[in-house]
Design a protein around this motif. Sequence first.
Motif, PDB file in Angstrom:
ATOM      1  N   SER A 117       0.825  -1.208   0.000  1.00 38.29           N
ATOM      2  CA  SER A 117       0.000   0.000   0.000  1.00 38.29           C
ATOM      3  C   SER A 117       0.858   1.258   0.000  1.00 38.29           C
ATOM      4  O   SER A 117       1.977   1.270   0.521  1.00 38.29           O
ATOM      5  CB  SER A 117      -0.905   0.011   1.236  1.00 38.29           C
ATOM      6  N   ALA A 118       0.300   2.308  -0.560  1.00 41.73           N
ATOM      7  CA  ALA A 118       0.964   3.604  -0.533  1.00 41.73           C
ATOM      8  C   ALA A 118       0.946   4.153   0.883  1.00 41.73           C
ATOM      9  O   ALA A 118       0.053   3.831   1.673  1.00 41.73           O
ATOM     10  CB  ALA A 118       0.252   4.572  -1.482  1.00 41.73           C
TER      11      ALA A 118
ATOM     12  N   THR B 142      -0.581  -1.750  -4.762  1.00 36.61           N
ATOM     13  CA  THR B 142      -0.642  -2.958  -5.578  1.00 36.61           C
ATOM     14  C   THR B 142      -0.929  -4.160  -4.679  1.00 36.61           C
ATOM     15  O   THR B 142      -0.753  -4.100  -3.468  1.00 36.61           O
ATOM     16  CB  THR B 142       0.683  -3.194  -6.329  1.00 36.61           C
ATOM     17  N   ALA B 143      -1.363  -5.235  -5.308  1.00 36.85           N
ATOM     18  CA  ALA B 143      -1.592  -6.485  -4.584  1.00 36.85           C
ATOM     19  C   ALA B 143      -1.423  -7.646  -5.547  1.00 36.85           C
ATOM     20  O   ALA B 143      -1.642  -7.501  -6.757  1.00 36.85           O
ATOM     21  CB  ALA B 143      -3.002  -6.522  -3.985  1.00 36.85           C
ATOM     22  N   ILE B 144      -1.004  -8.773  -5.023  1.00 30.97           N
ATOM     23  CA  ILE B 144      -0.960 -10.016  -5.787  1.00 30.97           C
ATOM     24  C   ILE B 144      -1.677 -11.076  -4.966  1.00 30.97           C
ATOM     25  O   ILE B 144      -1.398 -11.254  -3.773  1.00 30.97           O
ATOM     26  CB  ILE B 144       0.476 -10.469  -6.103  1.00 30.97           C
TER      27      ILE B 144
ATOM     28  N   TYR C 144       9.239  -5.915  -1.915  1.00 27.44           N
ATOM     29  CA  TYR C 144       8.351  -4.771  -2.094  1.00 27.44           C
ATOM     30  C   TYR C 144       9.190  -3.552  -2.456  1.00 27.44           C
ATOM     31  O   TYR C 144      10.180  -3.250  -1.806  1.00 27.44           O
ATOM     32  CB  TYR C 144       7.559  -4.508  -0.816  1.00 27.44           C
ATOM     33  N   GLY C 145       8.788  -2.853  -3.509  1.00 22.29           N
ATOM     34  CA  GLY C 145       9.498  -1.659  -3.950  1.00 22.29           C
ATOM     35  C   GLY C 145      10.673  -2.006  -4.842  1.00 22.29           C
ATOM     36  O   GLY C 145      10.978  -3.163  -5.105  1.00 22.29           O
TER      37      GLY C 145
ATOM     38  N   ARG D 174       4.024   0.661  -5.512  1.00 20.77           N
ATOM     39  CA  ARG D 174       3.754   0.304  -6.910  1.00 20.77           C
ATOM     40  C   ARG D 174       4.393  -0.983  -7.417  1.00 20.77           C
ATOM     41  O   ARG D 174       4.086  -1.411  -8.514  1.00 20.77           O
ATOM     42  CB  ARG D 174       4.165   1.450  -7.822  1.00 20.77           C
ATOM     43  N   LEU D 175       5.279  -1.619  -6.671  1.00 16.67           N
ATOM     44  CA  LEU D 175       5.958  -2.790  -7.222  1.00 16.67           C
ATOM     45  C   LEU D 175       6.105  -3.900  -6.184  1.00 16.67           C
ATOM     46  O   LEU D 175       6.690  -3.703  -5.118  1.00 16.67           O
ATOM     47  CB  LEU D 175       7.358  -2.406  -7.737  1.00 16.67           C
ATOM     48  N   ILE D 176       5.552  -5.061  -6.520  1.00 13.46           N
ATOM     49  CA  ILE D 176       5.762  -6.286  -5.752  1.00 13.46           C
ATOM     50  C   ILE D 176       6.478  -7.247  -6.696  1.00 13.46           C
ATOM     51  O   ILE D 176       6.025  -7.472  -7.819  1.00 13.46           O
ATOM     52  CB  ILE D 176       4.435  -6.921  -5.287  1.00 13.46           C
TER      53      ILE D 176
END
Length: 198
Positions: free
Chosen positions: A56-57, A65-67, A78-79, A90-92
């Motif tokens: 989460s931001a 984002t989520a997966i 993460y990141g 924004r990045l996983i």
Amino acid sequence: MKLISWNVNGLRACLGKGFGDYFTAQDADFFCLQETKMQPGQAQIPAEGYHEYFYSAEKKGYSGTAILAKREPLSVAYGMGSELHDHEGRLITFSDVPDAAGRAQARDRLRRYERRPQGDRPQEPEDQREQRRLHPAGARRDDEAAGERLCRQRANNAGWRIDYFLVSERIKDRVTAARIDSDVMGSDHCPVVLEIDL
């Protein structure tokens, strides 16, 4: 293996617009979500049998984002190690590469891409070439502008093309299907589906 990517433009709102039915019907191995705009635990996700990973931001109600994955990866990161972007969630990165070197190389490539001037970025991502291979010219393609539709423009098949799967040259021949589910509502973006034999 079936992967779905969907910019839900607010997961809590999308849950009230049929997300659960689509999620269950697709039975994807990996369901990747962008613009979740929520913190973990703010909504009940109908993801029984899936592992949930949220990034989460820092700013509430912004990006994220989520997966949702049927199986656990060897590692999750993460990141991208960028002070400029990591606070936005924004990045996983999932990795089945057993060593840290492969993950570090992938992150370095992302950082190099991030620093490239906007005009120097590739004009035609690999997935567009792959779409042409799977859907030859002349065939009717609902995905011409799918994934890019904004608000009311979606009904007119108008907007920007911004939702993609990127496929490397090494595995492109393993792609068995690629489509954009333009009939699925719930967001101003459409789910993008990739099936690949790995």
